[in-house]
Design an enzyme around this catalytic site. Structure first.
Site, PDB file in Angstrom:
ATOM      1  N   GLY A  67      74.872  26.781  42.029  1.00  0.00           N
ATOM      2  CA  GLY A  67      74.157  28.030  42.238  1.00  0.00           C
ATOM      3  C   GLY A  67      74.149  29.137  41.093  1.00  0.00           C
ATOM      4  N   GLN A  68      75.046  28.782  40.123  1.00  0.00           N
ATOM      5  CA  GLN A  68      75.479  29.793  39.354  1.00  0.00           C
ATOM      6  C   GLN A  68      74.284  30.216  38.398  1.00  0.00           C
ATOM      7  OE1 GLN A  68      78.879  27.672  38.501  1.00  0.00           O
ATOM      8  NE2 GLN A  68      79.948  29.366  38.011  1.00  0.00           N
ATOM      9  N   LYS A  69      74.113  31.127  38.049  1.00  0.00           N
ATOM     10  CA  LYS A  69      72.898  31.603  37.351  1.00  0.00           C
ATOM     11  C   LYS A  69      72.534  30.910  36.137  1.00  0.00           C
ATOM     12  CE  LYS A  69      70.421  35.944  36.445  1.00  0.00           C
ATOM     13  NZ  LYS A  69      70.201  37.009  37.535  1.00  0.00           N
ATOM     14  N   LEU A  71      72.996  27.764  35.938  1.00  0.00           N
ATOM     15  CA  LEU A  71      72.498  26.570  36.268  1.00  0.00           C
ATOM     16  C   LEU A  71      71.207  26.380  36.983  1.00  0.00           C
ATOM     17  CD1 LEU A  71      76.090  25.503  38.104  1.00  0.00           C
ATOM     18  CD2 LEU A  71      75.354  24.558  35.759  1.00  0.00           C
TER      19      LEU A  71
END
Ligand code: G3D
Length: 181
Positions: A67-69, A71
């Protein structure tokens, strides 16, 4: 067409569940807890992990996507054939609640997610002083959702609270849909 395929799979008692949320929300820990794996050795998901769980006679294929920005632009690669979207929210992260709302809003307009139901897991509910259900409900503007059937459940990946109830809702929703089509 999509709904016919979906119904065929539901009849086979197989479901595809997409678990998304901002990074650090607790997605991987939730999956590990459900699988009875050690929850103390979680590292950030850089790609995706698929886990299969047998629940109440259904085969649940859970896709846990990072969920990292950086990704989030790849999320769209996982939309296809999703029966249920599980949106995991960190109930301790007040600062990013607005970010969380915007990301969810962006997902709900995606054509390939139409027809999927939405379960919101208010995770980290074991932490004192975390946001309550109403705060998350209002913060994410859940009451304005008209396009998807949704449900919110407070849970904790640490204690395991309400995770089974979440799966129960997912499976019951699948059963209900078989009668709807
Ligand atoms: P992600 O997969 O959504 O990115 P992770 O999130 O599963 O990696 O979890 C991020 C951090 O939150 C982890 O802590 C994890 O232990 C913690 N966490 C996850 N769920 C819960 C919960 O229900 N309660 C509490 N108290 N903490 C939780 P670290 O310290 O490893 O970063």
């Amino acid at each position: 067409m999509l709904s016919i395929l979906r119904k065929a799979r539901l009849k086979d008692k197989e479901m595809r569940i997409l678990m998304l949320g901002l990074d650090n929300a607790g997605k991987t820990t939730i999956v590990k807890r459900i699988m009875n794996e050690d929850v103390n050795s979680v590292s950030p998901t850089l790609g995706f992990i698929i886990k299969t769980i047998d629940y109440d006679g259904y085969k649940l294929n859970i896709w846990d996507v990072g969920g990292q920005k950086t990704l989030r632009t790849y999320w769209k690669n996982y939309f296809e054939k999703t029966d249920t979207l599980i949106w995991v929210v960190d109930a301790t992260d007040r600062e990013r609640l607005d970010d969380c709302r915007q990301e969810l809003k962006g997902l709900l307009v995606q054509e390939r997610l139409m027809g999927a139901s939405l379960l919101v897991f208010k995770n980290k509910s074991d932490v004192r002083g975390c946001m309550n259900k109403d705060e998350i409900r209002e913060g994410l503007q859940l009451d304005s959702i008209r396009t998807h059937k949704w449900h919110i459940l407070p849970c904790s990946a640490m204690t395991g609270a309400n995770l089974q109830e979440g799966l129960q809702w997912v499976v019951q929703d699948a059963k209900d849909r078989l009668f709807l089509y």
